[in-house]
Scaffold this motif. Structure first.
Motif, short mmCIF file in Angstrom:
data_model
loop_
_atom_site.label_atom_id
_atom_site.label_comp_id
_atom_site.label_asym_id
_atom_site.label_seq_id
_atom_site.Cartn_x
_atom_site.Cartn_y
_atom_site.Cartn_z
N ASP A 1 0.86 -1.18 0.00
CA ASP A 1 0.00 0.00 0.00
C ASP A 1 0.89 1.24 0.00
O ASP A 1 1.37 1.67 1.05
N ARG B 1 -7.61 8.13 8.92
CA ARG B 1 -7.17 6.80 8.46
C ARG B 1 -5.69 6.82 8.10
O ARG B 1 -4.96 5.87 8.38
N HIS B 2 -5.25 7.90 7.47
CA HIS B 2 -3.85 8.04 7.08
C HIS B 2 -2.94 8.04 8.32
O HIS B 2 -1.92 7.34 8.35
N ARG C 1 -2.94 4.51 9.69
CA ARG C 1 -2.19 3.62 8.80
C ARG C 1 -0.68 3.83 9.02
O ARG C 1 0.07 2.88 9.21
N ASN D 1 1.51 2.46 12.05
CA ASN D 1 2.13 1.14 12.13
C ASN D 1 3.66 1.21 12.16
O ASN D 1 4.32 0.22 12.44
N PHE E 1 1.05 4.44 2.36
CA PHE E 1 1.70 4.41 3.67
C PHE E 1 2.79 5.47 3.78
O PHE E 1 3.00 6.06 4.84
#
Length: 375
Positions: free
Chosen positions: A237, A302-303, A306, A309, A240
């Motif tokens: 993805d 969401r960003h 994400r 992580n 990221f």
């Protein structure tokens, strides 16, 4: 203890009666929003028989009641209730001259800055701006830029090392280009990047700062030095690694170490504070609070999550640092009294370095610590 003992974010206790448990160094405290909207910090220790009266990590209450003998305190820490103060049938109870007003919880001096709460045992602390110094304050305010914070979540874990090793790790840009496969391969922090390892005049605080580069442009010579570089590795993805410009700063990554126990993390768009809680010379607890801003839309949240992580106890970067800290602690404990080198970048005795191949900030931090300890 300085105002660097950060206990909370104001966004964690928005309403009257909201509280969280926290720490100043190893000392347990409670941070509460009082009825008038101000913030109080008190020791989590009943004045009667020393029980930690606050048992929940967070919540909302009208008063604090110790579970052992039900001594009761208001949100500012004043003692407001003592069961059987006069005994029963004229027998027992507290002395006649017992005055509740003299037996409140120990209260700490509190200051807040841009939504971050700090506490100190000293009433005569220098101002927050003076404590940080102008350069570190500028980086702090680039992250806490006046937008209202929202809490995204928490991590909590323990590390088998001395608490100062975490400061060492974040004042050591040298390791980042060598240990972290992810950082190097995707261009977050590599030897050719524009970077700075800033310290304040005292040497106690630091900011590791770097501007993101295109990993494809890393020189062949630099790649040879960086074994962690993995040619051809790609993300399933690619979003990221997006960096959305939102800060008044030349840096895409800043890690600020605010002495003695606070780290302010801005890794592209994932934001957090970390609080160090020592439990002895060989272990500390790390408490992470991840946050965003009230104006974030759903996609930005969401960003941030994400990209989060990268961080935390199982993060793409975090787990390698945790391992390295354990390796150092093991080496120092199991082979005591050995010498070790902290000599990178001899041109800077101790202080700010404009390159990643430097240990000048570590030397500055230990010079400050030795002064504080009278060594």
């Amino acid at each position: 203890m300085g105002p660097g003992n950060s206990g909370a974010l104001e966004a964690e206790i928005p309403s009257a009666g909201d509280f969280i448990r926290s720490n100043v160094g190893p000392t347990p405290v409670v941070v509460a929003r009082t009825k008038d909207g101000s913030i109080g910090v008190v020791e989590n220790r009943c004045v009667h028989r020393a029980a930690e009266f606050c048992r929940e990590l967070s919540g909302n209450v009208n008063e604090f009641v110790c579970p052992y003998h039900q001594w009761t305190y208001d949100l500012t820490g004043n003692l407001i209730g003592v069961p059987f103060k006069r005994g029963v049938a004229g027998k027992g109870g507290m002395p006649r001259d017992f005055n509740q007003a003299d037996h409140g919880l120990t209260k700490l001096a509190v200051t807040t800055h841009r939504g971050v709460v700090f506490a100190s045992y000293r009433d005569d602390m220098e101002s927050f701006a003076d404590y940080l110094g102008p350069e570190v304050l500028r980086e702090f305010e680039a992250t806490f830029d006046g937008r209202k914070l929202t809490i995204l979540g928490h991590y909590r874990h323990s590390l088998p090392g001395n608490w100062k090793l975490y400061h060492e790790n974040l004042k050591d840009p040298y390791h980042a280009t060598l240990l972290h496969t992810f950082l190097v391969t995707f261009g977050l922090l590599v030897a050719g990047n524009r970077s700075l390892m800033l310290t304040d005049a005292s040497g106690r605080h630091g900011v590791m700062a770097s501007a993101k580069s295109d990993a494809k442009k890393v020189s062949a010579d630099a790649k040879k030095e960086m074994r962690a570089y993995k040619e051809g590795m790609s993300l399933s993805d690619p979003r990221f690694m997006d960096f959305i410009e939102e800060f008044d700063s030349p840096w895409s990554v800043t890690m600020a170490t605010i002495w003695p126990n606070l780290i302010v993390q801005r890794e592209m768009n994932t934001l957090g504070i970390r609080q160090i809680v020592p439990t002895g010379p060989n272990e500390f607890i790390m408490k992470w609070t991840m946050f965003g801003f009230e104006g974030d839309d759903e996609e930005m949240t969401r960003h941030r999550l994400r990209q989060g992580n990268l961080m935390g106890p199982a993060g793409f970067l975090g787990l390698e640092d945790n391992e390295a800290i354990k390796f150092v602690q093991d080496g120092m404990r199991n082979v005591p009294n050995g010498g070790h080198l902290v000599e990178l970048d001899p041109a800077v005795e101790a202080g700010t370095a404009d390159n990643l191949i430097s240990e000048a900030a570590i030397r500055a931090m230990y010079r400050h610590w030795r002064g504080e300890m009278g060594l």
